[in-house]
Design a protein around this motif. Sequence first.
Motif, PDB file in Angstrom:
ATOM      1  N   THR A  79       0.799  -1.232   0.000  1.00  0.00           N
ATOM      2  CA  THR A  79       0.000   0.000   0.000  1.00  0.00           C
ATOM      3  C   THR A  79       0.833   1.284   0.000  1.00  0.00           C
ATOM      4  N   GLN A  80       2.130   1.200  -0.167  1.00  0.00           N
ATOM      5  CA  GLN A  80       3.010   2.375  -0.238  1.00  0.00           C
ATOM      6  C   GLN A  80       3.485   2.521  -1.686  1.00  0.00           C
ATOM      7  N   VAL A  81       3.441   3.744  -2.227  1.00  0.00           N
ATOM      8  CA  VAL A  81       3.881   3.993  -3.591  1.00  0.00           C
ATOM      9  C   VAL A  81       5.335   4.469  -3.585  1.00  0.00           C
ATOM     10  N   TYR A  82       6.152   3.873  -4.439  1.00  0.00           N
ATOM     11  CA  TYR A  82       7.560   4.229  -4.591  1.00  0.00           C
ATOM     12  C   TYR A  82       7.814   4.641  -6.029  1.00  0.00           C
ATOM     13  N   LEU A  83       8.832   5.468  -6.247  1.00  0.00           N
ATOM     14  CA  LEU A  83       9.293   5.809  -7.583  1.00  0.00           C
ATOM     15  C   LEU A  83      10.564   5.041  -7.867  1.00  0.00           C
ATOM     16  N   VAL A  84      10.717   4.582  -9.097  1.00  0.00           N
ATOM     17  CA  VAL A  84      11.942   3.922  -9.531  1.00  0.00           C
ATOM     18  C   VAL A  84      12.526   4.765 -10.655  1.00  0.00           C
ATOM     19  N   MET A  85      13.779   5.174 -10.493  1.00  0.00           N
ATOM     20  CA  MET A  85      14.396   6.051 -11.474  1.00  0.00           C
ATOM     21  C   MET A  85      15.893   5.818 -11.537  1.00  0.00           C
ATOM     22  N   ARG A  86      16.525   6.418 -12.532  1.00  0.00           N
ATOM     23  CA  ARG A  86      17.979   6.344 -12.654  1.00  0.00           C
ATOM     24  C   ARG A  86      18.623   7.371 -11.715  1.00  0.00           C
ATOM     25  N   GLU A  87      19.800   7.048 -11.234  1.00  0.00           N
ATOM     26  CA  GLU A  87      20.521   7.962 -10.341  1.00  0.00           C
ATOM     27  C   GLU A  87      20.781   9.305 -11.022  1.00  0.00           C
ATOM     28  N   ARG A  88      21.049   9.301 -12.309  1.00  0.00           N
ATOM     29  CA  ARG A  88      21.366  10.555 -13.010  1.00  0.00           C
ATOM     30  C   ARG A  88      20.193  11.516 -13.084  1.00  0.00           C
ATOM     31  N   ASP A  89      18.954  11.036 -12.818  1.00  0.00           N
ATOM     32  CA  ASP A  89      17.778  11.893 -12.844  1.00  0.00           C
ATOM     33  C   ASP A  89      17.528  12.607 -11.519  1.00  0.00           C
ATOM     34  N   LEU A  90      18.342  12.349 -10.510  1.00  0.00           N
ATOM     35  CA  LEU A  90      18.236  13.050  -9.235  1.00  0.00           C
ATOM     36  C   LEU A  90      18.895  14.415  -9.360  1.00  0.00           C
ATOM     37  N   HIS A  91      18.354  15.420  -8.667  1.00  0.00           N
ATOM     38  CA  HIS A  91      18.874  16.781  -8.772  1.00  0.00           C
ATOM     39  C   HIS A  91      19.790  17.162  -7.615  1.00  0.00           C
ATOM     40  N   ALA A  92      19.558  16.617  -6.409  1.00  0.00           N
ATOM     41  CA  ALA A  92      20.378  16.985  -5.254  1.00  0.00           C
ATOM     42  C   ALA A  92      20.232  15.925  -4.172  1.00  0.00           C
ATOM     43  N   VAL A  93      21.201  15.905  -3.270  1.00  0.00           N
ATOM     44  CA  VAL A  93      21.170  15.026  -2.105  1.00  0.00           C
ATOM     45  C   VAL A  93      21.358  15.897  -0.877  1.00  0.00           C
ATOM     46  N   ALA A  94      20.488  15.743   0.119  1.00  0.00           N
ATOM     47  CA  ALA A  94      20.632  16.472   1.380  1.00  0.00           C
ATOM     48  C   ALA A  94      21.513  15.634   2.295  1.00  0.00           C
ATOM     49  N   THR A  95      22.609  16.206   2.730  1.00  0.00           N
ATOM     50  CA  THR A  95      23.557  15.487   3.570  1.00  0.00           C
ATOM     51  C   THR A  95      23.968  16.375   4.736  1.00  0.00           C
ATOM     52  N   GLN A  96      24.417  15.756   5.808  1.00  0.00           N
ATOM     53  CA  GLN A  96      24.819  16.529   6.983  1.00  0.00           C
ATOM     54  C   GLN A  96      26.196  17.148   6.804  1.00  0.00           C
ATOM     55  N   GLU A  97      27.072  16.473   6.098  1.00  0.00           N
ATOM     56  CA  GLU A  97      28.436  16.975   5.933  1.00  0.00           C
ATOM     57  C   GLU A  97      28.782  17.050   4.453  1.00  0.00           C
TER      58      GLU A  97
END
Length: 106
Positions: A79-97
């Motif tokens: 009952t949970q919807v997920y997206l499947v995509m290529r890594e290159r289609d991501l725009h940014a990653v939120a990271t602590q460091e």
Amino acid sequence: MADPKFEIQMLHDRVMIRLEKDGEERRSGAGIVIPATVKMANRLAWGEVCGVGANVRAVKVGDKVLLNPEDQYEVELHTQVYLVMRERDLHAVATQETDHGTGLYL
């Protein structure tokens, strides 16, 4: 006889993402209420990485990523919807460091 359970393993450079829930309405920086019925053109969304393929290099499970949810493949599991995509289609990653970020924080 019960059906066997299968563990999902992403292949190649694929990433599985669970989108963060959008609230019913949003507020602008000036405090103006924006109803949920307003469609924003080309709005990016934040999601959480739930699975990565063996060739994914920049993200890992648990990272928050910025992506365009339109025109992506969806899959429903438990009952949970997920997206499947290529890594290159991501725009940014939120990271602590980071050594080369924007200086903005979530």
